[in-house]
Design a protein around this motif. Structure first.
Motif, PDB file in Angstrom:
ATOM      1  N   HIS A  22      -6.403   4.201  -1.131  1.00 37.24           N
ATOM      2  CA  HIS A  22      -5.216   5.438  -0.855  1.00 37.24           C
ATOM      3  C   HIS A  22      -5.486   6.352   0.282  1.00 37.24           C
ATOM      4  O   HIS A  22      -4.635   6.687   0.972  1.00 37.24           O
ATOM      5  N   HIS A 119       1.366   2.890  -3.807  1.00 36.18           N
ATOM      6  CA  HIS A 119       1.684   3.863  -4.905  1.00 36.18           C
ATOM      7  C   HIS A 119       2.064   2.775  -6.252  1.00 36.18           C
ATOM      8  O   HIS A 119       1.309   3.085  -7.421  1.00 36.18           O
ATOM      9  N   ASP A 122      -1.527   0.886  -6.996  1.00 36.88           N
ATOM     10  CA  ASP A 122      -2.594   1.755  -7.365  1.00 36.88           C
ATOM     11  C   ASP A 122      -2.285   2.326  -8.744  1.00 36.88           C
ATOM     12  O   ASP A 122      -3.094   2.244  -9.819  1.00 36.88           O
ATOM     13  N   GLY A 146      -6.135  10.328  -1.040  1.00 37.67           N
ATOM     14  CA  GLY A 146      -4.987  10.488  -0.116  1.00 37.67           C
ATOM     15  C   GLY A 146      -5.070  11.743   0.727  1.00 37.67           C
ATOM     16  O   GLY A 146      -4.725  11.818   1.982  1.00 37.67           O
TER      17      GLY A 146
END
Length: 423
Positions: A22, A119, A122, A146
């Protein structure tokens, strides 16, 4: 008890693995904009055309997020996550070899394809791996990574480009992604390959969420169910408007402050840096709030209202440097605090076995907003209305506040209906 001592070692490793990916996805999202002046001077590309590259990346990622979520739920998140990181790394590294606009555009699309995976993959992995009591904090660590990538990228590439050139900045960024890929391969067996099935089994004993009854539905039935779910649709709208609000600040706050208040570019840049780093650390604080309360919508709404007020003040008043940095940093802190609450809201309304689809759908709203924002805010500067960068951002924040409250209300109503009609 901290998150590291409360979770078992494999959970910590998995969290670190997905968080590193990320980090790179957000890092790659911020490599290109700081290097626009170098590309403009060396390749003769207009800023309008360069801005379109960002729109192209966001649109590509937005369109593909829901399909990526379907693939995650069907084939497992581990393989899809590796694919996404590989595409981003390859695309960003090869930009350093590009010498024509069409090559830049093609490679930006490659990066957008890779970015669409993170997204849904994860969050599906974390939902099936992390202990429920630490889910909010797990989400916060993931989101923090992130934001940290977003904040660090300009510092890295602007340290490299003036000395060794913009091409080297892209290549070094690609090499960094390769290092993460090697680490991912080394820890390959830690992540369960069939995440979708693990997630479904884990949620069997939990209270049904806002969308449905079980894993016997087909993929398309689940998609229709998601699209008909008011809480999920409201969250999609929230992500789109949130991206419009924050996207304007991240991309055009410096230009807006310079043209509106004659703020020195170094001061404006310092304020933006404060916003980005404070947002990253605010996410960690927000994780604890997300685990300690069920009213995630109220946390998000209060944070959005406070941010809107601060942005309005910045637009109206020519603040001294220290005050400006403090105001931007505080707004960034609040922006970070609400993000784990937002992620928990998505998790709570996701139908069983559809975590990847739901996260893919709602985050596509973020990509759509991110694709529109450069056009809107750039046009405001061109027509001499820089103050509307801040006005518009505040308006979108207030709209986000209304939408997130509506989503929370719809989710509670659905939960009450499900309880009343239960066995």
């Amino acid at each position: 008890m901290t998150i590291s001592t409360g979770m078992v070692r494999p959970q910590v490793k998995v969290l670190g693995l997905v968080s590193s990916g990320h980090f790179m996805s957000h890092y790659y999202s911020m490599v290109l904009p700081p290097l626009f002046p170098f590309l403009h001077d060396n390749l003769g590309i207009s800023y309008t055309a360069l801005g379109f590259l960002l729109t192209l990346k966001h649109v590509t990622a937005g369109v593909l997020q829901l399909p990526a979520g379907i693939l995650v739920d069907r084939f497992g998140a581990k393989l899809m996550l590796f694919f996404g990181l590989f595409m981003c790394t390859a695309g960003m590294g090869l930009i350093g070899l590009a010498d024509a606009y069409w090559m830049l555009a093609a490679l930006v699309v490659v990066v957008g394809i890779g970015n669409s995976v993170f997204h849904p993959a994860d969050y599906t992995i974390m939902n099936s791996t992390m202990d429920s009591g630490y889910m909010g904090r797990s989400f916060s660590v993931h989101t923090f990574s992130g934001h940290l990538g977003t904040a660090i990228a300009p510092l890295v590439v602007l340290s490299i480009a003036p000395v060794w050139g913009w091409r080297m900045a892209f290549m070094v960024s690609g090499i960094a992604g390769l290092v993460v890929l090697v680490g991912f391969i080394a820890q390959w067996n830690i992540i369960d390959g069939n995440i979708a099935r693990a997630e479904s089994q884990k949620r069997t004993n939990e209270k049904p969420a806002a969308g449905g009854e079980g894993p016997t539905q087909t993929t398309w039935q689940l998609i229709v169910q998601i699209l008909k779910s008011p809480p999920i649709v409201f969250l999609f709208m929230f992500f789109a408007m949130s991206s419009l609000a924050n996207g304007g600040l991240k991309s055009f706050a410096v230009a807006g402050l310079v043209t509106l208040h004659n703020t020195p570019v170094t001061a404006a840049g310092g304020a933006l840096t404060g916003f980005l780093f404070a947002s990253a650390f605010g996410v960690l604080v927000g994780g604890f709030f997300a685990d300690k309360t069920k009213r995630h919508d109220l946390i998000a709404a209060c944070g959005l209202l406070a941010s809107a007020v601060i942005v309005l003040v910045v637009g109206e008043v020519n603040l001294q440097y220290a005050v400006l940095v403090f105001a931007f940093s505080f707004a960034g802190l609040i922006s970070g605090v609400i993000r784990p609450a937002r992620d928990m809201m998505i998790r709570n309304v996701s139908p069983e076995g559809s975590m990847g689809k739901v996260f893919g759908f709602v985050f596509s709203g973020q990509s759509i907003g991110g694709g529109i924002a450069p056009v809107i805010y750039g046009a405001l500067i061109d027509i001499g209305q820089s103050v509307w960068i801040f006005y518009s951002s505040a308006i979108f924040m207030v709209l986000c506040m209304a939408v997130v409250l509506l989503s929370g209300r719809a989710a509670r109503r659905h939960g009450e209906t499900a309880t009343a009609s239960g066995p």
